[in-house]
Motif scaffolding. Structure first.
Motif, PDB file in Angstrom:
ATOM      1  N   CYS A   1       0.907  -1.090  -0.063  1.00 32.72           N
ATOM      2  CA  CYS A   1       0.008  -0.045  -0.066  1.00 32.72           C
ATOM      3  C   CYS A   1       0.928   1.273  -0.152  1.00 32.72           C
ATOM      4  CB  CYS A   1      -0.834   0.225   1.180  1.00 32.72           C
ATOM      5  SG  CYS A   1      -2.146  -1.355   1.353  1.00 32.72           S
ATOM      6  N   GLU A   2       2.261   1.253   0.120  1.00 31.47           N
ATOM      7  CA  GLU A   2       2.973   2.371   0.425  1.00 31.47           C
ATOM      8  C   GLU A   2       2.889   3.326  -0.606  1.00 31.47           C
ATOM      9  OE1 GLU A   2       7.495   3.437   1.558  1.00 31.47           O
ATOM     10  OE2 GLU A   2       7.142   1.622   0.675  1.00 31.47           O
ATOM     11  N   PRO A   3       2.990   2.896  -2.005  1.00 35.82           N
ATOM     12  CA  PRO A   3       2.824   3.993  -2.920  1.00 35.82           C
ATOM     13  C   PRO A   3       1.744   5.107  -2.949  1.00 35.82           C
ATOM     14  CG  PRO A   3       3.696   1.761  -3.860  1.00 35.82           C
ATOM     15  CD  PRO A   3       3.143   1.594  -2.683  1.00 35.82           C
ATOM     16  N   TRP A   4       0.665   4.158  -2.667  1.00 35.57           N
ATOM     17  CA  TRP A   4      -0.778   4.995  -2.717  1.00 35.57           C
ATOM     18  C   TRP A   4      -0.760   5.846  -1.334  1.00 35.57           C
ATOM     19  CZ3 TRP A   4      -0.577   0.474  -5.336  1.00 35.57           C
ATOM     20  CH2 TRP A   4      -1.365   0.601  -6.548  1.00 35.57           C
TER      21      TRP A   4
ATOM     22  N   SER B   1      -0.735  10.296  -3.834  1.00 34.38           N
ATOM     23  CA  SER B   1      -2.086   9.912  -4.075  1.00 34.38           C
ATOM     24  C   SER B   1      -2.330   9.686  -5.436  1.00 34.38           C
ATOM     25  CB  SER B   1      -3.042  11.257  -3.556  1.00 34.38           C
ATOM     26  OG  SER B   1      -2.838  12.287  -4.299  1.00 34.38           O
ATOM     27  N   SER B   2      -1.535   9.752  -6.394  1.00 33.38           N
ATOM     28  CA  SER B   2      -1.738   9.484  -7.950  1.00 33.38           C
ATOM     29  C   SER B   2      -1.987   8.281  -8.084  1.00 33.38           C
ATOM     30  CB  SER B   2      -0.696  10.549  -8.819  1.00 33.38           C
ATOM     31  OG  SER B   2       0.524   9.871  -8.363  1.00 33.38           O
ATOM     32  N   PRO B   3      -2.370   7.477  -9.274  1.00 35.99           N
ATOM     33  CA  PRO B   3      -2.461   6.253  -9.489  1.00 35.99           C
ATOM     34  C   PRO B   3      -1.133   5.613  -9.748  1.00 35.99           C
ATOM     35  CG  PRO B   3      -4.373   7.407 -10.718  1.00 35.99           C
ATOM     36  CD  PRO B   3      -3.466   8.298 -10.098  1.00 35.99           C
ATOM     37  N   VAL B   4      -0.636   4.469  -9.222  1.00 43.26           N
ATOM     38  CA  VAL B   4       0.456   3.940  -9.344  1.00 43.26           C
ATOM     39  C   VAL B   4       0.278   2.446  -9.546  1.00 43.26           C
ATOM     40  CG1 VAL B   4       2.036   5.608  -8.580  1.00 43.26           C
ATOM     41  CG2 VAL B   4       1.115   3.918  -6.967  1.00 43.26           C
ATOM     42  N   ALA B   5       1.180   1.523  -9.994  1.00 48.84           N
ATOM     43  CA  ALA B   5       1.148   0.310 -10.271  1.00 48.84           C
ATOM     44  C   ALA B   5       1.416  -0.427  -8.847  1.00 48.84           C
ATOM     45  CB  ALA B   5       2.166  -0.058 -11.303  1.00 48.84           C
ATOM     46  N   VAL B   6       0.722  -1.496  -8.431  1.00 47.14           N
ATOM     47  CA  VAL B   6       0.970  -2.113  -7.473  1.00 47.14           C
ATOM     48  C   VAL B   6       2.312  -2.723  -7.380  1.00 47.14           C
ATOM     49  CG1 VAL B   6       0.139  -4.206  -6.040  1.00 47.14           C
ATOM     50  CG2 VAL B   6      -1.398  -2.729  -7.427  1.00 47.14           C
ATOM     51  N   PRO B   7       3.109  -2.640  -6.446  1.00 44.01           N
ATOM     52  CA  PRO B   7       4.337  -3.169  -6.188  1.00 44.01           C
ATOM     53  C   PRO B   7       4.486  -4.764  -6.311  1.00 44.01           C
ATOM     54  CG  PRO B   7       4.021  -1.637  -4.423  1.00 44.01           C
ATOM     55  CD  PRO B   7       2.854  -1.840  -5.053  1.00 44.01           C
TER      56      PRO B   7
END
Length: 261
Positions: free
Chosen positions: A158-161, A165-171
């Protein structure tokens, strides 16, 4: 989770991997087995009794019976700081308190035999529901242990989100392994296989997310869909918040470009 999950990794008992699910009151026997002594969990080693032991699931924990007359068994807590129980020979119905356990049996091989047991959910009170009788208190919908390794994996996913707040790929699984490398609480380095097992445990047992639909036909697509579903639910219901980022190791400092002379 209602009941328990027993998992024998591939090669640990001399054959293919075995995963068994037991509801409350159900039992599974383990040992070397024979035509006259059938067992559900076969451990092919001459040091293991034909009928070595029995596991019984209850509503809120599981019990281990050691049917060996000579060998004691260890039940380790891989999530803890070295906690373990020793179940002596002929001990019946020993209650096991760990949420995730590794049962270790002595063997004639270089390494002991072992299999894993995932226990029923440990029930936690809602931290905001204080006072009142037990019957009137509110329980959490998702019972997660924030000190467990599976929760650390969830935070890393969950860290990138939480940081952007911008959409990113799941690690990816390798990215989670690298992110948690050198974590102070880890007794042994996390492998990609271990991270995948924790993600499966989160999706199937702790967060109770259904399997991805038929459109995710490939194995990689199913894994990606499971990771995305876990992250989506954890963020939607506030299971993981920015405060939990403190559980992760410090992020490496970005490398500065070398000065040119």
């Amino acid at each position: 989770m209602s009941g328990i999950v027993v998992h024998l990794p591939e090669g640990n008992g001399g054959g293919t991997a075995v995963t068994l699910r037991l509801g409350p009151g159900e039992r599974v026997r383990f040992g070397r087995g024979s035509a006259t002594t059938p067992v559900e969990l076969r451990l092919a080693d001459e040091a293991v009794s034909r009928l070595a032991g029995e596991i019984r699931a209850t509503d809120d924990h599981w019990q281990l019976s050691n049917l060996s007359a000579t060998h004691g068994y260890l039940v380790e807590n891989p999530e803890g700081a070295g906690e373990y129980l020793r179940v002596p020979p002929r001990r019946l119905g020993a209650p096991i308190p760990f949420e995730f356990s590794r049962v270790v049996l002595p063997s004639r091989r270089e390494t002991p035999l072992s299999f894993q047991v995932f226990a029923p959910d440990h029930v936690y009170l809602d931290p905001h529901a204080v006072g009142g009788s037990w019957e009137s208190r509110t329980l959490t919908a998702y019972s997660l242990d924030e000190t467990a390794t599976y929760f650390l994996v969830l935070v890393a996913l969950c860290e990138p989100w939480l940081r952007d707040s911008s959409p990113v790929a799941v690690p990816t699984t390798p990215q989670v392994v690298e992110r948690l490398r050198g974590h102070a609480a880890a007794r042994t380095p996390l492998t990609a296989r271990a991270v995948s097992a924790h993600i499966d445990y989160l999706a199937d047992e702790k967060l109770r997310i259904g399997a991805p639909g038929p459109e995710a036909a490939g194995r990689a697509d199913r894994r990606n869909g499971k990771r995305e579903a876990v992250v989506g639910l954890a963020l939607k219901f506030g299971i993981v918040t920015e405060e939990h980022l403190a559980l992760l190791p410090p992020r490496p400092e970005p490398r500065q470009p070398e000065a040119r002379g």
